[in-house]
Design an enzyme around this catalytic site. Structure first.
Site, PDB file in Angstrom:
ATOM      1  N   CYS A  86       0.819  -1.215   0.000  1.00  0.00           N
ATOM      2  CA  CYS A  86       0.000   0.000   0.000  1.00  0.00           C
ATOM      3  C   CYS A  86       0.854   1.266   0.000  1.00  0.00           C
ATOM      4  CB  CYS A  86      -0.923   0.011   1.218  1.00  0.00           C
ATOM      5  SG  CYS A  86      -2.089  -1.368   1.261  1.00  0.00           S
ATOM      6  N   ASP A  90      -6.050 -11.478   0.188  1.00  0.00           N
ATOM      7  CA  ASP A  90      -6.735 -11.099  -1.050  1.00  0.00           C
ATOM      8  C   ASP A  90      -7.230 -12.282  -1.874  1.00  0.00           C
ATOM      9  OD1 ASP A  90      -6.172  -8.553  -0.304  1.00  0.00           O
ATOM     10  OD2 ASP A  90      -4.779  -8.101  -1.933  1.00  0.00           O
ATOM     11  N   ASN A 118      -4.164  -8.549   7.076  1.00  0.00           N
ATOM     12  CA  ASN A 118      -3.440  -8.743   8.332  1.00  0.00           C
ATOM     13  C   ASN A 118      -4.327  -9.386   9.398  1.00  0.00           C
ATOM     14  OD1 ASN A 118      -0.529  -7.464   8.705  1.00  0.00           O
ATOM     15  ND2 ASN A 118      -1.595  -6.236   7.170  1.00  0.00           N
TER      16      ASN A 118
END
Length: 453
Positions: free
Chosen positions: A42, A285, A307
């Site tokens: 990210c 994901d 996470n």
């Protein structure tokens, strides 16, 4: 116990670290086809922008640090087949071009997602990038620093973050979006407002093309991209192209092993992150999620969720009992001076889910008007007309939009009605909020609308 983890970014790395703390004597091996492990994907747009210049800042933990905990990291090692009956995974060593079997007692699939590549002619030219790995960020930054113009195909969260990055680096930018408005994950009225506000500060630095798609890329004699053509026949010059048209879960080898796939196309799991096979877990994901509002199945790939799921998978494979209940799809993104945040259902999605959505939008100051750093924010609240149940919210503006969405998430988890939420006791001080917070203003207006209807 032998624990094998496939994938090593957010969910896989978290699962490995937590499993080691819970099972100090277990044998833990993590396999990833990446060249790095345990890093913040990210953060790549902010590395590209130059908020920090050493990509190693993104690394949370190195293979050597894992090894000190007796967690064995196998880089450039891809899982190509799972053999559930034998409790084995066929691993391909990409560096040495060999294959071997890894045995497990518990298996964690955390293989993430990969970019969706749109059907564009000549898409494999040089200087056409995706944003997923450390190497992607390094190459994009290197090219951006010697370029004058960048093209972004797609305007989701990553596309907007890259728009900011390229503008801050001094590039001219073209954003091409197939939908009528940018950030189509928001409701159309909010997306339209986002586009209007960004266009208002463009000052010739960037342009946004909506209801448009790229059909072809042009190149020079060395195979480098030099421009593109759109479906309407327009042609543009560019020095680099970044594909930001979404991602899809890496689940093919799981399907071949008989692991159930959910209705969203990601791996189906229960609250313990367990698949339909008793000793195989999935998280991050590649795994399907449950929407906390109504229990429906969704696939929303976010690092924060990965996470949490990695931790839950580790606790449960170690014999514990930790439920991961689900998500709201809460997200926030910044582009230049504009913050955009959302949680729960949009009005469109709520209607598709069978609710009777009703909404209000308000534009207010984010703090008391006499404060020097006051800014406008626009809030949209959505509820079910029949029950009054809060369903979601969206907020944008130069002010503190995201903290209003964060306040709303608790109400969605608690399944509060609009009337119940109007009784919320939010904080007030002139530097932080007006006497009546914009979120409560919106809730009161929404309650009046529901009662009137």
């Amino acid at each position: 116990m032998k624990i094998v983890i496939l994938g090593g970014v957010a969910a896989g790395a978290k699962a490995a670290a937590k499993a080691r703390r819970l099972l100090p004597d277990a044998e833990i091996d993590l396999y990833t086809d990446d060249t790095h492990v345990s890093y913040s994907a990210c953060g790549l747009p902010y590395y590209i922008q130059g908020n920090f210049t050493d990509y190693k800042t993104l690394l949370v933990r190195s293979p050597e640090e894992f090894e000190k905990q007796n967690i064995h990291i196998h880089l450039r090692s891809r899982a190509i087949k799972i053999l559930p009956e034998a409790n084995q995974v066929l691993i391909q060593d990409l560096s040495e071009n060999r294959a071997y079997l890894a045995e497990y007692d518990r298996l964690v699939i955390a293989t993430g997602a990969r970019p969706v590549m749109p059907p564009i002619d000549n898409i494999n030219l040089k200087n056409v990038f995706t944003v997923r790995r450390i190497e992607d960020g390094i190459k994009i930054r290197e090219k951006a620093l010697i370029s004058r113009h960048a093209t972004i195909i797609g305007s989701g969260y990553i596309g907007m973050e890259l728009l900011e990055a390229f503008v801050e680096l001094g590039l001219k930018v073209t954003v091409v979006e197939f939908a009528p408005y940018i950030l189509p994950v928001f409701d159309n009225d909010i997306s339209k407002l986002i586009q209007q506000q960004l266009t208002g500060i463009a000052d010739g630095r960037f342009e946004i093309l909506t209801s448009e798609l790229v059909t072809e890329l042009f190149s020079n004699d060395t195979g480098e991209v030099t421009g593109f053509k759109t479906g309407s026949g327009k042609e543009f010059k560019t020095d680099m192209v970044v594909i930001c048209t979404g991602v899809k879960p890496n689940i093919e080898f799981a399907t071949e092993a008989g692991i159930a796939i959910g209705e969203t196309g990601a791996i189906k799991v229960n609250k313990h992150m367990l698949t339909n096979i008793w000793n195989i877990y999935a998280c991050g994901d590649c795994a399907e999620k449950t929407l906390l509002i109504d229990g429906s199945k969704v696939w929303i790939p976010l690092g924060s969720t990965a996470n949490k799921e990695g931790r839950a998978a580790a606790v449960n494979l170690a014999g514990g009992d930790e439920d991961f209940e689900g998500v709201l799809g809460s997200a926030v993104v910044r582009c230049l001076s504009l913050t955009m945040s959302m949680t729960g259902y949009t009005e469109k999605k709520a209607s598709q889910a069978g609710f009777q959505p009703v909404s209000v939008s308000v534009t207010k100051y984010d703090r008391v008007g006499y404060m020097p750093d006051v800014n406008n924010i626009t809030l949209k609240l959505i509820a079910d007309k029949t029950t009054g149940l809060l369903l979601g919210g969206q907020a944008i503006g130069a002010g503190d939009a995201d903290k209003r969405i964060n306040a709303l998430t608790g109400a969605l988890i608690g399944r509060l009605t609009v009337e119940e939420f109007t009784k919320n006791d939010l904080t007030y001080a002139p530097p932080f909020s007006p006497t009546i917070d914009p979120l409560l203003n919106a809730a009161q207006l929404l309650l009046e609308k529901i009662r009137k209807d």
